[in-house]
Write a protein that holds these residues in place. Structure first.
Motif, PDB file in Angstrom:
ATOM      1  N   ARG A  19       0.838  -1.203   0.000  1.00 25.24           N
ATOM      2  CA  ARG A  19       0.000   0.000   0.000  1.00 25.24           C
ATOM      3  C   ARG A  19       0.871   1.250   0.000  1.00 25.24           C
ATOM      4  NH1 ARG A  19      -1.074   3.695   3.673  1.00 25.24           N
ATOM      5  NH2 ARG A  19      -0.087   2.537   5.365  1.00 25.24           N
ATOM      6  N   ILE A  20       1.854   1.260   0.889  1.00 26.26           N
ATOM      7  CA  ILE A  20       2.757   2.406   1.000  1.00 26.26           C
ATOM      8  C   ILE A  20       3.559   2.578  -0.288  1.00 26.26           C
ATOM      9  CG2 ILE A  20       4.786   3.283   2.221  1.00 26.26           C
ATOM     10  CD1 ILE A  20       3.540   1.896   4.774  1.00 26.26           C
ATOM     11  N   ALA A  21       4.070   1.474  -0.833  1.00 26.07           N
ATOM     12  CA  ALA A  21       4.855   1.534  -2.076  1.00 26.07           C
ATOM     13  C   ALA A  21       4.020   2.063  -3.244  1.00 26.07           C
ATOM     14  CB  ALA A  21       5.414   0.153  -2.404  1.00 26.07           C
ATOM     15  N   ALA A  22       2.717   1.779  -3.213  1.00 33.73           N
ATOM     16  CA  ALA A  22       1.828   2.246  -4.279  1.00 33.73           C
ATOM     17  C   ALA A  22       1.373   3.691  -4.050  1.00 33.73           C
ATOM     18  CB  ALA A  22       0.607   1.326  -4.372  1.00 33.73           C
ATOM     19  N   GLY A  23       1.754   4.265  -2.911  1.00 33.68           N
ATOM     20  CA  GLY A  23       1.381   5.642  -2.615  1.00 33.68           C
ATOM     21  C   GLY A  23      -0.066   5.813  -2.220  1.00 33.68           C
ATOM     22  N   LEU A  24      -0.653   4.745  -1.664  1.00 34.13           N
ATOM     23  CA  LEU A  24      -2.063   4.783  -1.266  1.00 34.13           C
ATOM     24  C   LEU A  24      -2.199   4.956   0.240  1.00 34.13           C
ATOM     25  CD1 LEU A  24      -3.327   1.773  -3.395  1.00 34.13           C
ATOM     26  CD2 LEU A  24      -3.754   4.193  -3.854  1.00 34.13           C
ATOM     27  N   SER A  25      -3.197   5.722   0.641  1.00 32.86           N
ATOM     28  CA  SER A  25      -3.520   5.822   2.062  1.00 32.86           C
ATOM     29  C   SER A  25      -4.587   4.782   2.383  1.00 32.86           C
ATOM     30  CB  SER A  25      -4.056   7.224   2.389  1.00 32.86           C
ATOM     31  OG  SER A  25      -5.333   7.410   1.798  1.00 32.86           O
ATOM     32  N   VAL A  26      -4.786   4.543   3.662  1.00 31.23           N
ATOM     33  CA  VAL A  26      -5.865   3.636   4.081  1.00 31.23           C
ATOM     34  C   VAL A  26      -7.200   4.222   3.615  1.00 31.23           C
ATOM     35  CG1 VAL A  26      -7.081   2.693   6.082  1.00 31.23           C
ATOM     36  CG2 VAL A  26      -4.578   2.653   6.009  1.00 31.23           C
ATOM     37  N   LYS A  27      -7.346   5.526   3.678  1.00 34.48           N
ATOM     38  CA  LYS A  27      -8.570   6.198   3.228  1.00 34.48           C
ATOM     39  C   LYS A  27      -8.790   5.956   1.731  1.00 34.48           C
ATOM     40  CE  LYS A  27     -11.913   9.254   3.884  1.00 34.48           C
ATOM     41  NZ  LYS A  27     -13.050   8.986   4.730  1.00 34.48           N
ATOM     42  N   ASP A  28      -7.715   5.995   0.931  1.00 36.59           N
ATOM     43  CA  ASP A  28      -7.834   5.699  -0.503  1.00 36.59           C
ATOM     44  C   ASP A  28      -8.397   4.292  -0.708  1.00 36.59           C
ATOM     45  OD1 ASP A  28      -6.621   8.159  -1.194  1.00 36.59           O
ATOM     46  OD2 ASP A  28      -4.616   7.254  -1.298  1.00 36.59           O
ATOM     47  N   MET A  29      -7.853   3.346   0.038  1.00 29.79           N
ATOM     48  CA  MET A  29      -8.305   1.957  -0.092  1.00 29.79           C
ATOM     49  C   MET A  29      -9.755   1.829   0.352  1.00 29.79           C
ATOM     50  SD  MET A  29      -4.879  -0.070   1.106  1.00 29.79           S
ATOM     51  CE  MET A  29      -5.609  -1.691   0.952  1.00 29.79           C
ATOM     52  N   GLN A  30     -10.096   2.495   1.437  1.00 29.92           N
ATOM     53  CA  GLN A  30     -11.472   2.461   1.936  1.00 29.92           C
ATOM     54  C   GLN A  30     -12.440   2.926   0.854  1.00 29.92           C
ATOM     55  OE1 GLN A  30     -12.104   4.994   5.360  1.00 29.92           O
ATOM     56  NE2 GLN A  30     -14.300   5.048   5.012  1.00 29.92           N
ATOM     57  N   MET A  31     -12.083   3.977   0.160  1.00 30.88           N
ATOM     58  CA  MET A  31     -12.951   4.526  -0.887  1.00 30.88           C
ATOM     59  C   MET A  31     -13.096   3.559  -2.064  1.00 30.88           C
ATOM     60  SD  MET A  31     -13.842   7.168   0.665  1.00 30.88           S
ATOM     61  CE  MET A  31     -14.769   8.111  -0.496  1.00 30.88           C
ATOM     62  N   VAL A  32     -12.004   2.925  -2.467  1.00 36.99           N
ATOM     63  CA  VAL A  32     -12.060   1.967  -3.577  1.00 36.99           C
ATOM     64  C   VAL A  32     -13.002   0.812  -3.240  1.00 36.99           C
ATOM     65  CG1 VAL A  32     -10.739   0.249  -4.874  1.00 36.99           C
ATOM     66  CG2 VAL A  32      -9.804   2.539  -4.542  1.00 36.99           C
ATOM     67  N   PHE A  33     -12.897   0.304  -2.014  1.00 34.86           N
ATOM     68  CA  PHE A  33     -13.731  -0.827  -1.615  1.00 34.86           C
ATOM     69  C   PHE A  33     -15.145  -0.408  -1.227  1.00 34.86           C
ATOM     70  CE2 PHE A  33      -9.497  -2.674  -1.142  1.00 34.86           C
ATOM     71  CZ  PHE A  33      -9.691  -3.892  -1.788  1.00 34.86           C
ATOM     72  N   GLY A  34     -15.361   0.879  -1.042  1.00 36.15           N
ATOM     73  CA  GLY A  34     -16.692   1.358  -0.684  1.00 36.15           C
ATOM     74  C   GLY A  34     -17.074   1.067   0.755  1.00 36.15           C
ATOM     75  N   PHE A  35     -16.080   0.932   1.621  1.00 36.08           N
ATOM     76  CA  PHE A  35     -16.349   0.672   3.036  1.00 36.08           C
ATOM     77  C   PHE A  35     -16.742   1.969   3.730  1.00 36.08           C
ATOM     78  CE2 PHE A  35     -12.901  -2.862   2.863  1.00 36.08           C
ATOM     79  CZ  PHE A  35     -13.793  -3.745   2.287  1.00 36.08           C
ATOM     80  N   ALA A  36     -17.695   1.895   4.659  1.00 39.87           N
ATOM     81  CA  ALA A  36     -18.135   3.069   5.411  1.00 39.87           C
ATOM     82  C   ALA A  36     -17.048   3.552   6.368  1.00 39.87           C
ATOM     83  CB  ALA A  36     -19.412   2.756   6.182  1.00 39.87           C
ATOM     84  N   THR A  37     -16.242   2.620   6.881  1.00 38.29           N
ATOM     85  CA  THR A  37     -15.154   2.957   7.803  1.00 38.29           C
ATOM     86  C   THR A  37     -13.892   2.224   7.346  1.00 38.29           C
ATOM     87  OG1 THR A  37     -15.489   1.105   9.325  1.00 38.29           O
ATOM     88  CG2 THR A  37     -16.811   3.096   9.722  1.00 38.29           C
ATOM     89  N   PRO A  38     -12.721   2.630   7.841  1.00 35.59           N
ATOM     90  CA  PRO A  38     -11.478   1.971   7.441  1.00 35.59           C
ATOM     91  C   PRO A  38     -11.154   0.726   8.273  1.00 35.59           C
ATOM     92  CG  PRO A  38     -10.958   3.833   8.824  1.00 35.59           C
ATOM     93  CD  PRO A  38     -12.452   3.851   8.617  1.00 35.59           C
ATOM     94  N   GLN A  39     -12.032   0.337   9.172  1.00 38.84           N
ATOM     95  CA  GLN A  39     -11.721  -0.750  10.112  1.00 38.84           C
ATOM     96  C   GLN A  39     -11.315  -2.044   9.426  1.00 38.84           C
ATOM     97  OE1 GLN A  39     -11.787   2.067  12.082  1.00 38.84           O
ATOM     98  NE2 GLN A  39     -11.322   0.358  13.390  1.00 38.84           N
ATOM     99  N   ALA A  40     -11.977  -2.413   8.344  1.00 32.26           N
ATOM    100  CA  ALA A  40     -11.633  -3.662   7.644  1.00 32.26           C
ATOM    101  C   ALA A  40     -10.205  -3.605   7.122  1.00 32.26           C
ATOM    102  CB  ALA A  40     -12.608  -3.921   6.499  1.00 32.26           C
ATOM    103  N   ILE A  41      -9.811  -2.458   6.577  1.00 31.66           N
ATOM    104  CA  ILE A  41      -8.448  -2.305   6.051  1.00 31.66           C
ATOM    105  C   ILE A  41      -7.440  -2.463   7.191  1.00 31.66           C
ATOM    106  CG2 ILE A  41      -6.842  -0.805   4.809  1.00 31.66           C
ATOM    107  CD1 ILE A  41      -9.320  -1.448   3.106  1.00 31.66           C
ATOM    108  N   TYR A  42      -7.714  -1.829   8.326  1.00 30.56           N
ATOM    109  CA  TYR A  42      -6.802  -1.943   9.470  1.00 30.56           C
ATOM    110  C   TYR A  42      -6.734  -3.378   9.994  1.00 30.56           C
ATOM    111  CZ  TYR A  42      -6.126   3.081   9.701  1.00 30.56           C
ATOM    112  OH  TYR A  42      -5.762   4.372   9.412  1.00 30.56           O
ATOM    113  N   LYS A  43      -7.848  -4.099   9.950  1.00 28.83           N
ATOM    114  CA  LYS A  43      -7.844  -5.510  10.367  1.00 28.83           C
ATOM    115  C   LYS A  43      -6.968  -6.336   9.434  1.00 28.83           C
ATOM    116  CE  LYS A  43     -12.233  -5.654  12.827  1.00 28.83           C
ATOM    117  NZ  LYS A  43     -13.578  -6.249  12.884  1.00 28.83           N
ATOM    118  N   TRP A  44      -7.014  -6.046   8.132  1.00 26.01           N
ATOM    119  CA  TRP A  44      -6.137  -6.752   7.187  1.00 26.01           C
ATOM    120  C   TRP A  44      -4.685  -6.454   7.513  1.00 26.01           C
ATOM    121  CZ3 TRP A  44      -8.665  -4.748   2.021  1.00 26.01           C
ATOM    122  CH2 TRP A  44      -9.974  -5.255   1.917  1.00 26.01           C
TER     123      TRP A  44
END
Length: 81
Positions: A19-44
């Motif tokens: 994620r870091i190497a791709a220059g993505l934030s957790v918020k960026d990933m959250q938006m792509v997946f359409g999650f209401a919160t970033p919790q799933a990303i942090y669990k991963w």
């Protein structure tokens, strides 16, 4: 016989590193997946949960890697009989 298993902590570390190497934030990933919160990303990332297979496909495409580059598979010796 060696039984393969997914090392969820190492896999989470891979997700975070990629994620870091791709220059993505957790918020960026959250938006792509359409999650209401970033919790799933942090669990991963922390290895307490794994992405579903369909989310893993999206994750691999987003990070421009294969799923094999993300998932860390290890083996444990197990005695039979």
């Amino acid at each position: 016989m060696e039984i393969p298993f997914v090392n969820t902590v190492a896999t989470g570390q891979n997700i975070d590193r990629l994620r870091i190497a791709a220059g993505l934030s957790v918020k960026d990933m959250q938006m792509v997946f359409g999650f209401a919160t970033p919790q799933a990303i942090y669990k991963w990332i922390h290895g307490t949960a794994m992405p579903t297979i369909d989310n893993m496909v999206i994750l691999a495409a987003m990070l421009d890697v294969t799923m094999d580059d993300i998932v860390v598979v290890e083996t444990a010796a197990r005695k039979c009989g």
